[in-house]
Design a protein around this motif. Structure first.
Motif, PDB file in Angstrom:
ATOM      1  N   PRO A 197      20.106  41.891  65.432  1.00 25.09           N
ATOM      2  CA  PRO A 197      19.963  40.476  65.063  1.00 25.09           C
ATOM      3  C   PRO A 197      20.608  40.165  63.717  1.00 25.09           C
ATOM      4  N   LEU A 200      24.285  39.645  64.351  1.00 26.68           N
ATOM      5  CA  LEU A 200      24.496  38.413  65.112  1.00 26.68           C
ATOM      6  C   LEU A 200      24.286  37.183  64.233  1.00 26.68           C
ATOM      7  N   ASN A 201      23.306  37.232  63.342  1.00 25.67           N
ATOM      8  CA  ASN A 201      23.071  36.108  62.441  1.00 25.67           C
ATOM      9  C   ASN A 201      24.163  35.980  61.392  1.00 25.67           C
ATOM     10  N   THR A 218      24.924  33.675  69.944  1.00 24.81           N
ATOM     11  CA  THR A 218      23.749  32.871  70.280  1.00 24.81           C
ATOM     12  C   THR A 218      23.103  33.362  71.570  1.00 24.81           C
ATOM     13  N   SER A 220      23.321  36.350  72.824  1.00 27.45           N
ATOM     14  CA  SER A 220      22.742  37.676  72.588  1.00 27.45           C
ATOM     15  C   SER A 220      21.390  37.577  71.903  1.00 27.45           C
ATOM     16  N   LEU A 221      21.296  36.709  70.919  1.00 30.47           N
ATOM     17  CA  LEU A 221      20.009  36.521  70.233  1.00 30.47           C
ATOM     18  C   LEU A 221      18.971  35.962  71.190  1.00 30.47           C
ATOM     19  N   ASP A 222      19.366  35.021  72.002  1.00 29.94           N
ATOM     20  CA  ASP A 222      18.429  34.454  72.983  1.00 29.94           C
ATOM     21  C   ASP A 222      17.962  35.526  73.971  1.00 29.94           C
ATOM     22  N   GLN A 224      17.833  38.778  73.438  1.00 30.68           N
ATOM     23  CA  GLN A 224      16.952  39.719  72.752  1.00 30.68           C
ATOM     24  C   GLN A 224      15.573  39.125  72.489  1.00 30.68           C
TER      25      GLN A 224
END
Length: 226
Positions: A197, A200-201, A218, A220-222, A224
């Motif tokens: 994360p 990704l951020n 976005t 990928s974060l969703d 995870q």
């Protein structure tokens, strides 16, 4: 020595400028149109909005455009390929690059750093992910996977200032961003479904990152979080 705007002066040189227009070749029984067969050119070359004079792309849906205007690959990466067991002769333009460079670590170049080459200013934008046409160029469909696994993607560049470039031009880094997001980080975030994360951020927070990578980060974060 570091100059203004976080620059660090001379960092490399331009070994070759390579261009091509699309041609049609037969590959696995079908006709494929591509401009990946780049060849070196001598003398000054005009660099304009999203291309070099004498260069073009066969499929603008996936190649070219302002965020993939110029593709650079390094002789240092060619040397690495030559040291592997892969049997091929590597010369400028082999991987379809417009600029063959020396002295630059493209894999670890910062997204958004800027180079002065001749009268042109270029900005590091994103890595290259290979398509089947690279395998066609190398005469081996499996080479696409080898290239992907090598994590030596080269760098796509934006054209910030139009002008002329020529083989032998020095490459000066005239702007180095304060962040630490590199070409290889975009590769990792895209190819590794377990990208952290934090990485990704960092992508989401970087204004130089192209939209497809923002969208991918976005998702990928969703995924995870879900």
């Amino acid at each position: 020595m570091t100059g203004p705007n976080g620059s660090s002066g001379l960092v490399g040189r331009l070994v070759s400028v390579n261009v091509a227009t699309p041609r049609t070749v037969e590959w696995y029984g079908r006709d494929v149109r591509s401009a990946i067969w780049k060849t070196p050119v001598e003398g000054p070359v005009e660099v304009r909005h999203d291309n070099l004079a004498g260069d073009d792309q066969a499929d603008r849906r996936v190649h070219g455009g302002v965020d993939k205007a110029v593709y650079a690959y390094a002789v240092e990466d060619y040397s690495w390929w030559a040291s592997t067991s892969f049997d091929s002769a590597f010369g400028p333009g082999t991987f379809g690059e417009n600029l063959t460079t020396e002295g630059l670590d493209l894999t670890h170049a910062l997204i958004g750093e800027r180079w002065q080459v001749g009268s042109v200013v270029l900005e590091v934008c994103q890595p290259r992910f290979p398509c089947a046409k690279l395998g066609m160029k190398m005469g081996d469909s499996g080479f696409v996977d080898l290239f992907d696994e090598a994590r030596r993607p080269g760098a796509y560049l934006r054209i910030v200032q139009e002008g002329q470039i020529e083989t032998g031009d020095p490459i000066h880094r005239i702007h180095q961003p304060s962040h630490d997001l590199r070409i290889v980080d975009l590769v990792e975030a895209t190819r590794n479904r377990a990208a952290t994360p934090a990485l990704l951020n960092r992508i989401l927070d970087n204004p130089h990152v192209p939209t497809p990578y923002i969208d991918s980060a976005t998702r990928s974060l969703d995924r995870q979080a879900g």
